[in-house]
Design an enzyme around this catalytic site. Structure first.
Site, short mmCIF file in Angstrom:
data_model
loop_
_atom_site.label_atom_id
_atom_site.label_comp_id
_atom_site.label_asym_id
_atom_site.label_seq_id
_atom_site.Cartn_x
_atom_site.Cartn_y
_atom_site.Cartn_z
N SER A 204 0.82 -1.19 0.00
CA SER A 204 0.00 0.00 0.00
C SER A 204 0.87 1.26 0.00
O SER A 204 1.60 1.51 -0.95
CB SER A 204 -0.96 -0.05 1.19
OG SER A 204 -2.02 0.86 1.02
N ASP A 401 -7.83 -5.96 -6.05
CA ASP A 401 -7.69 -4.71 -5.31
C ASP A 401 -7.98 -3.53 -6.23
O ASP A 401 -7.54 -3.50 -7.38
CB ASP A 401 -6.26 -4.60 -4.76
CG ASP A 401 -6.02 -3.31 -4.00
OD1 ASP A 401 -6.93 -2.87 -3.27
OD2 ASP A 401 -4.93 -2.75 -4.13
N HIS A 458 -6.26 -6.48 -1.68
CA HIS A 458 -5.15 -5.61 -1.27
C HIS A 458 -4.11 -6.36 -0.44
O HIS A 458 -2.92 -6.18 -0.63
CB HIS A 458 -5.74 -4.44 -0.47
CG HIS A 458 -4.81 -3.31 -0.24
ND1 HIS A 458 -4.35 -2.50 -1.25
CD2 HIS A 458 -4.27 -2.81 0.91
CE1 HIS A 458 -3.57 -1.55 -0.75
NE2 HIS A 458 -3.50 -1.73 0.56
N GLU A 459 -4.56 -7.19 0.48
CA GLU A 459 -3.67 -7.93 1.37
C GLU A 459 -3.34 -9.28 0.74
O GLU A 459 -3.86 -10.32 1.14
CB GLU A 459 -4.31 -8.09 2.75
CG GLU A 459 -4.60 -6.76 3.43
CD GLU A 459 -5.26 -6.93 4.79
OE1 GLU A 459 -5.03 -7.96 5.46
OE2 GLU A 459 -6.02 -6.03 5.20
#
Length: 484
Positions: A204, A401, A458-459
């Site tokens: 990020s 994401d 995202h993760e």
């Protein structure tokens, strides 16, 4: 990246996880070691003369990592040029490698934000434990990164996670010296990790953190070699950044492209796509260009406001989707966050030596970065410098994401300048497999690699843990990733 309309998931915490086979021997006669009791908790204390830092930690709390024979330490470190006037304290958790801890490399993990705790990574992504099937207590993660390396999870800046104190950091550049000072104190207390291969892994806002922290470490190493800097050289060999926020101009445009063309959720119609592209060209791109040319806080803050309002937040307001996983609805956080309830327990806080309440992504650190327009500033040139230095660099992204989507990350990767840029741009993405199963596609030239991971938000390590561990191991081994 910390968006203004939703709490950010990817943060940073100075609970650090790594390993230590035994407490180290003494260093300089000016350093001090002793024990103290605070709020009923017994700490081992180390005061580092060179940096003026103070490390206070508890041994083997029994929290998270329960593998027999694997050590962990957790506590606080205070770092500052003037301990009476400027300091920061941050929790640290430190997990030993499960395999060959006395020879395994050392790696750090930073979540993003800016201003999010690395406990997110520890408990939801690649740490020794996770919360499976809705459980309120953690279980061992078989794909933890400490299967291969000693892992150090760092909460920064101050006010994030369990860290507390006077926060003076307002940019990525001002954060780097504090991270370096923390590492110097860490090496002084645990000298068995000196000279081992060292890696920085982040996500990020790590698109800012990763390149800048790496470059600062390299600059300090150069200063140490000439005698201009006092410290321990850090043997940086690898940087890995998943779903990173590197360059506003390319990645704000990618919001529009991804929203119209991703394979999971068509967020924008062709007509809406055209409208947003016009807005990008007339409002957002010129504002970012002004930031890039003037480099002033005001112009960069204005660009962040302009692009966030007219592109990012406007698209988010049009559809019901989670910006961290477009397959999920907006108000159904995923991955589940049971770990926050766990860390709120007084018994857990006492065990790890925490002295403050846990804050996953507090507003104050993010607002400090906003005042300098740090979000808008590009770290593409810094990333290029790090690649040019010759260390192994990986940029990768989960393809579900939205907030730091793979289209924007690929655009950044193609723009990195090094002696393999032309070859890299011409190269076709190839399937990436793990034990024969295709889980992504990638390209690599010399020491630089891009990877798109399938069916991951995202993760990435949460969604594709086996892939993430293989990628981590290969990168830390100073080689390009390859299929198995």
């Amino acid at each position: 990246m910390h968006i203004s309309t939703a709490s950010m998931v990817a943060g940073l915490s100075v609970i650090l996880a790594t390993l230590a086979a035994a407490l180290p021997s003494s260093t300089s006669h000016l350093d001090k070691r002793y024990t103290e009791k605070r709020n009923g908790i017994n700490y081992n204390v180390f005061e580092h003369a060179d940096t003026g830092s103070k490390l206070s930690f508890v041994n083997n709390s029994g929290i998270c990592e329960t593998t027999s024979g694997v050590n962990q330490y957790s506590g606080y470190i205070s770092v500052g040029t003037d301990m009476n006037m400027f300091f920061w304290q941050a929790t640290l958790s430190f997990f030993e490698a499960r395999d060959s801890p006395t020879t395994a490399p050392l790696a750090t993990w930073f979540n993003g934000g800016p201003g999010c705790s690395s406990m997110i990574g520890l408990f939801e992504e690649n740490g020794p434990c996770q919360f499976y099937n809705g459980s309120s207590t953690p279980s061992l993660n078989p794909y933890s990164f400490n299967n291969f390396a000693n892992m150090l999870y760092i909460d920064q800046p101050i006010g994030v996670g369990f860290s507390y104190g006077n926060d003076t950091v307002d940019s990525t550049v001002s954060a780097a010296p504090q991270v370096w000072a923390l590492l110097q104190s860490f090496y002084a207390q645990f000298p068995q990790y000196e000279s081992r291969d060292f890696g920085i892994f982040t996500e990020s806002y790590g698109g800012h953190y990763g390149p800048e922290f790496a470059k600062y470490i390299q600059q300090q190493n150069a200063g140490i070699s000439t005698g201009d800097v006092t410290g321990e050289p850090i043997n940086l060999v690898a940087v890995g950044i998943n779903n990173g926020w590197f360059d506003s101009k390319m990645q704000y445009r990618a919001y529009i492209d991804y929203s119209a063309n991703n394979s999971y959720n068509q967020i924008l119609s062709p007509e809406e796509y055209s409208t947003y592209m016009n807005t990008y060209d007339s409002d957002c791109a010129p504002a970012v260009n002004d930031c890039y040319s003037s480099k002033s806080d005001d112009s960069c803050s204005d660009a962040q406001d302009t692009c966030s309002q007219n592109i990012e937040n406007a698209i988010l307001g049009e559809a019901d989707f989670d910006p961290y996983d477009v397959r999920q609805p907006l108000n159904d956080p995923y991955p589940p966050a049971q770990y926050q309830d766990y860390l709120a327990k007084q018994s857990v806080q006492d065990a790890i030596g925490a002295q403050s309440s846990y804050q996953e992504c507090p507003d104050d650190p993010y607002q400090r970065f906003s005042t300098t327009g740090d979000n808008t500033r590009s770290f593409l040139d810094t990333l290029s410098d790090v690649v040019q230095s010759g260390i192994t660099v990986l940029v990768w992204a989960g393809d579900a994401d939205w907030i730091c989507n793979y289209m924007g990350v690929l655009a950044v990767a193609n723009a990195v300048q090094f002696d393999g840029t032309e070859e890299f741009n011409e190269k076709i993405l190839q399937p990436y497999t793990v034990n024969g199963k295709e889980t992504g596609k990638y390209k690599t030239v010399k020491n630089f690699t891009y990877l798109q991971v399938y069916a991951a938000g995202h993760e990435v390590p949460y969604y594709q843990p086996e892939t993430a561990l293989q990628v981590f191991m290969q990168t830390m081994q100073k080689k390009s990733i390859s299929s198995t």
